[in-house]
Design a protein around this motif. Structure first.
Motif, PDB file in Angstrom:
ATOM      1  N   TRP A   1       0.826  -1.202   0.000  1.00  9.34           N
ATOM      2  CA  TRP A   1       0.000   0.000   0.000  1.00  9.34           C
ATOM      3  C   TRP A   1       0.858   1.249   0.000  1.00  9.34           C
ATOM      4  O   TRP A   1       1.643   1.482   0.897  1.00  9.34           O
ATOM      5  CB  TRP A   1      -0.945   0.008   1.207  1.00  9.34           C
ATOM      6  N   GLU A   2       0.701   2.048  -0.977  1.00 11.60           N
ATOM      7  CA  GLU A   2       1.339   3.339  -1.174  1.00 11.60           C
ATOM      8  C   GLU A   2       2.856   3.311  -0.997  1.00 11.60           C
ATOM      9  O   GLU A   2       3.404   3.892  -0.068  1.00 11.60           O
ATOM     10  CB  GLU A   2       0.712   4.385  -0.259  1.00 11.60           C
TER      11      GLU A   2
ATOM     12  N   THR B   1       5.016   4.903  -2.475  1.00 10.86           N
ATOM     13  CA  THR B   1       5.639   6.209  -2.689  1.00 10.86           C
ATOM     14  C   THR B   1       5.312   7.193  -1.571  1.00 10.86           C
ATOM     15  O   THR B   1       5.628   8.375  -1.678  1.00 10.86           O
ATOM     16  CB  THR B   1       5.184   6.822  -4.027  1.00 10.86           C
ATOM     17  N   TRP B   2       4.709   6.717  -0.498  1.00 14.64           N
ATOM     18  CA  TRP B   2       4.269   7.595   0.585  1.00 14.64           C
ATOM     19  C   TRP B   2       5.432   7.964   1.489  1.00 14.64           C
ATOM     20  O   TRP B   2       5.840   7.199   2.339  1.00 14.64           O
ATOM     21  CB  TRP B   2       3.178   6.911   1.378  1.00 14.64           C
TER      22      TRP B   2
ATOM     23  N   ALA C   1       7.501   3.754   3.043  1.00 16.63           N
ATOM     24  CA  ALA C   1       7.587   3.676   1.588  1.00 16.63           C
ATOM     25  C   ALA C   1       8.720   2.780   1.122  1.00 16.63           C
ATOM     26  O   ALA C   1       9.519   2.298   1.913  1.00 16.63           O
ATOM     27  CB  ALA C   1       7.785   5.083   1.018  1.00 16.63           C
TER      28      ALA C   1
END
Length: 78
Positions: free
Chosen positions: A33-34, A36-37, A60
């Motif tokens: 999940w995400e 690039t967060w 990330a």
């Protein structure tokens, strides 16, 4: 989830190994999940307090300078 790059890579490697070992080839893959967060100034958890942050804000697959971490290579897991 591992907070250090090596720990995160090992965790993801283990997840990919479990998925690959599902009988009948039914382990199709994993979703991170995400990936690039990363922390961005002014983007906190509390809408009323943009400087609010969280100890897990960088889970990330990239570091704070936007470079790929070793864990990203686990998506090529064979």
């Amino acid at each position: 989830m591992g907070s250090l790059p090596a720990g995160r890579s090992a965790m993801l490697r283990d997840v990919m190994s479990v998925v690959q070992a599902v009988p009948g080839g039914r382990g199709l893959g994993a979703v991170y999940w995400e990936p690039t967060w990363t922390a961005v100034a002014g983007n906190g958890w509390d809408p009323a307090d943009p400087s609010s942050g969280n100890g897990r804000e960088n889970q990330a697959l990239f570091d704070f300078t936007d470079r790929a971490l070793p864990a990203l290579t686990q998506f090529a897991h064979q």
